[in-house]
Write an enzyme that holds these catalytic residues in place. Structure first.
Site, PDB file in Angstrom:
ATOM      1  N   SER A   7       0.826  -1.213   0.000  1.00 56.46           N
ATOM      2  CA  SER A   7       0.000   0.000   0.000  1.00 56.46           C
ATOM      3  C   SER A   7       0.862   1.266   0.000  1.00 56.46           C
ATOM      4  CB  SER A   7      -0.962  -0.026   1.181  1.00 56.46           C
ATOM      5  OG  SER A   7      -1.937   0.969   1.007  1.00 56.46           O
TER       6      SER A   7
ATOM      7  N   GLU B 157      11.139   6.438  -1.334  1.00 57.47           N
ATOM      8  CA  GLU B 157      11.345   5.729  -2.608  1.00 57.47           C
ATOM      9  C   GLU B 157      12.049   6.642  -3.605  1.00 57.47           C
ATOM     10  OE1 GLU B 157       7.448   4.314  -3.700  1.00 57.47           O
ATOM     11  OE2 GLU B 157       7.423   2.868  -2.078  1.00 57.47           O
TER      12      GLU B 157
ATOM     13  N   HIS C 158       8.270  -1.142  -5.884  1.00 57.42           N
ATOM     14  CA  HIS C 158       6.962  -0.511  -6.159  1.00 57.42           C
ATOM     15  C   HIS C 158       6.436  -0.892  -7.550  1.00 57.42           C
ATOM     16  CE1 HIS C 158       4.328   3.105  -4.841  1.00 57.42           C
ATOM     17  NE2 HIS C 158       3.625   2.264  -5.593  1.00 57.42           N
TER      18      HIS C 158
HETATM   19  P1  NAD Z   1      -9.912   1.796  -1.397  1.00 57.28           P
HETATM   20  O1  NAD Z   1     -10.189   3.240  -1.149  1.00 57.28           O
HETATM   21  O2  NAD Z   1     -10.832   1.022  -2.268  1.00 57.28           O
HETATM   22  O3  NAD Z   1      -9.787   1.028   0.002  1.00 57.28           O
HETATM   23  C1  NAD Z   1      -9.095   1.535   1.103  1.00 57.28           C
HETATM   24  C2  NAD Z   1      -9.832   1.062   2.345  1.00 57.28           C
HETATM   25  O4  NAD Z   1      -9.067   1.464   3.486  1.00 57.28           O
HETATM   26  C3  NAD Z   1     -11.226   1.679   2.504  1.00 57.28           C
HETATM   27  O5  NAD Z   1     -12.205   0.665   2.645  1.00 57.28           O
HETATM   28  C4  NAD Z   1     -11.107   2.508   3.771  1.00 57.28           C
HETATM   29  O6  NAD Z   1     -12.299   2.510   4.550  1.00 57.28           O
HETATM   30  C5  NAD Z   1      -9.993   1.780   4.500  1.00 57.28           C
HETATM   31  N1  NAD Z   1      -9.419   2.562   5.586  1.00 57.28           N
HETATM   32  C6  NAD Z   1      -9.403   3.913   5.771  1.00 57.28           C
HETATM   33  N2  NAD Z   1      -8.837   4.219   6.945  1.00 57.28           N
HETATM   34  C7  NAD Z   1      -8.497   3.046   7.522  1.00 57.28           C
HETATM   35  C8  NAD Z   1      -7.882   2.702   8.763  1.00 57.28           C
HETATM   36  N3  NAD Z   1      -7.525   3.640   9.652  1.00 57.28           N
HETATM   37  N4  NAD Z   1      -7.671   1.404   9.028  1.00 57.28           N
HETATM   38  C9  NAD Z   1      -8.041   0.428   8.151  1.00 57.28           C
HETATM   39  N5  NAD Z   1      -8.653   0.706   6.982  1.00 57.28           N
HETATM   40  C10 NAD Z   1      -8.866   1.989   6.666  1.00 57.28           C
HETATM   41  O7  NAD Z   1      -8.414   1.759  -1.964  1.00 57.28           O
HETATM   42  P2  NAD Z   1      -7.752   0.594  -2.849  1.00 57.28           P
HETATM   43  O8  NAD Z   1      -8.025   0.828  -4.295  1.00 57.28           O
HETATM   44  O9  NAD Z   1      -8.108  -0.715  -2.241  1.00 57.28           O
HETATM   45  O10 NAD Z   1      -6.197   0.923  -2.616  1.00 57.28           O
HETATM   46  C11 NAD Z   1      -5.601   0.752  -1.337  1.00 57.28           C
HETATM   47  C12 NAD Z   1      -4.201   1.352  -1.337  1.00 57.28           C
HETATM   48  O11 NAD Z   1      -3.353   0.608  -2.208  1.00 57.28           O
HETATM   49  C13 NAD Z   1      -4.103   2.780  -1.890  1.00 57.28           C
HETATM   50  O12 NAD Z   1      -4.392   3.737  -0.889  1.00 57.28           O
HETATM   51  C14 NAD Z   1      -2.672   2.870  -2.353  1.00 57.28           C
HETATM   52  O13 NAD Z   1      -1.900   3.403  -1.295  1.00 57.28           O
HETATM   53  C15 NAD Z   1      -2.249   1.424  -2.571  1.00 57.28           C
HETATM   54  N6  NAD Z   1      -1.863   1.116  -3.952  1.00 57.28           N
HETATM   55  C16 NAD Z   1      -0.608   0.606  -4.170  1.00 57.28           C
HETATM   56  C17 NAD Z   1      -0.202   0.282  -5.460  1.00 57.28           C
HETATM   57  C18 NAD Z   1       1.179  -0.312  -5.713  1.00 57.28           C
HETATM   58  O14 NAD Z   1       1.621  -0.352  -6.870  1.00 57.28           O
HETATM   59  N7  NAD Z   1       1.882  -0.851  -4.722  1.00 57.28           N
HETATM   60  C19 NAD Z   1      -1.072   0.496  -6.537  1.00 57.28           C
HETATM   61  C20 NAD Z   1      -2.359   1.014  -6.284  1.00 57.28           C
HETATM   62  C21 NAD Z   1      -2.747   1.318  -4.976  1.00 57.28           C
END
Ligand code: NAD
Length: 313
Positions: free
Chosen positions: A230, A260, A279
């Protein structure tokens, strides 16, 4: 209409096409843009696309022709959205392109620690199977996922996609997310205590920064495997380093780091029980093509006067 892409290289290192975007205006694509070059490149453009190049309040104030900022990613913290809004500049992002790719990467890392495929292939290529007394050998304990518990922190799009794959492996799924409901939902403490694998999928917020700290690590099983695809700053690096060195937990599998690219002296480098990828969870070609398609649709919708995927703060 002048369109500028400030840092297009990671989205399209050459295997995709910018043609659809170039049909919408006079397009210039830069592979990368250093902070000191940003203003000069943005100046005079109406449409600017950025992935990681920062567009702060000072730059937004100075760029008088700017009407639209398209973020080539889901996370939009590189743009001062508040100042853009004050100036009437539309900001958009690409919300869902990477869900399946990131979920798949979680299991690419997890299966590597379960089976050490790369290591065993190297051993075979070096002749160790040929000279083996038995019909097989393995150098690490091998791990079966079926029957294990997958704990998911952040049960949104990616968290739920990970849950589906975990269930297909026969894993039990528990999740913590203050904004979601469902039979899997538990308190954070319970997820930390009961899970064999803990995968982070919440966004980076004030409330989630270092959500995995010394205290959280102390609640995990000594056999726990922690996965972060994440954002790096969800984890206290020093605390994780200590937990890995003392075998307080079994392993960490990281696609993201708080700084990064990773600095050469980063404490998590060089630990045998910490696998790190640069990443890349988002980056299969299919995923980047979806990102490109949505980025183009976002610009088209803006030009038609009906913006989509607009970030409203
Ligand atoms: P999303 O918005 O669909 O889901 C995120 C979830 O986190 C939501 O359900 C939200 O309620 C929850 N959340 C908020 N605060 C929280 C807390 N304190 N504790 C626990 N949960 C909490 O987002 P997504 O599309 O599932 O993406 C998640 C994350 O993945 C993004 O924020 C991004 O940082 C990361 N990401 C990484 C890559 C990569 O290449 N590594 C690519 C895309 C996204």
């Amino acid at each position: 209409m002048k369109i500028v892409v400030l840092d297009g290289y990671t989205e399209n290192p050459g295997d995709l096409s910018w043609d659809a975007l170039s049909r919408l205006g006079e397009l210039t694509v830069y592979d990368r843009t250093a902070p000191e070059d940003t203003f000069e490149r943005v100046n005079g453009a109406q449409i600017v696309l950025t992935n990681k190049t920062v567009l702060n309040a000072q730059l937004i104030d100075a760029a008088s022709s700017l009407r639209y900022i398209g973020v080539l990613a889901t996370g939009y913290n590189v743009v001062d959205v508040c100042r853009a809004k004050q100036k009437g500049i539309i900001v958009t992002n690409v919300p869902t392109y990477g869900t399946t790719a990131v979920a798949q990467h979680v299991f690419a890392m997890l299966l590597e620690i379960c089976h050490h495929v790369a290591h065993h292939n190297d051993a075979v290529q070096q002749g160790r199977w040929t000279s083996c007394q038995d019909f097989c050998f393995w150098d690490y304990p091998l791990i079966e996922l079926s029957g294990k518990t997958m704990g998911i922190i952040g049960f949104g799009r990616i968290g739920r996609a990970v849950a589906k794959i975990a269930e297909a492996f026969g894993m039990r799924v528990l999740a913590y997310d203050p904004c979601q409901t469902g039979p899997e939902m538990r308190k954070l403490d319970e997820v930390l205590r009961l899970s064999d694998v803990i995968s982070l999928h919440c966004p980076l917020l004030d409330s989630t920064q270092r959500i995995i700290n010394e205290e959280a690590l102390s609640k995990m099983k000594p056999t726990a495997i922690l996965i972060n695809t994440s954002r790096g700053a969800l984890i206290d690096d020093e605390a994780l380093c200590m937990a890995l060195k003392t075998h307080r937990i079994q392993a960490a599998l990281l696609d993201v780091i708080s700084t990064e690219p990773i600095p050469a002296n980063h404490p998590l480098l060089g630990l045998e029980n910490c696998l790190i990828t640069p990443h890349i969870a988002w980056a299969p070609k299919e995923s980047r093509q979806r990102l490109m398609d949505v980025a183009v649709s976002n610009v088209q919708a803006f030009l038609a006067g009906k913006p989509i995927n607009q970030i409203k703060q």
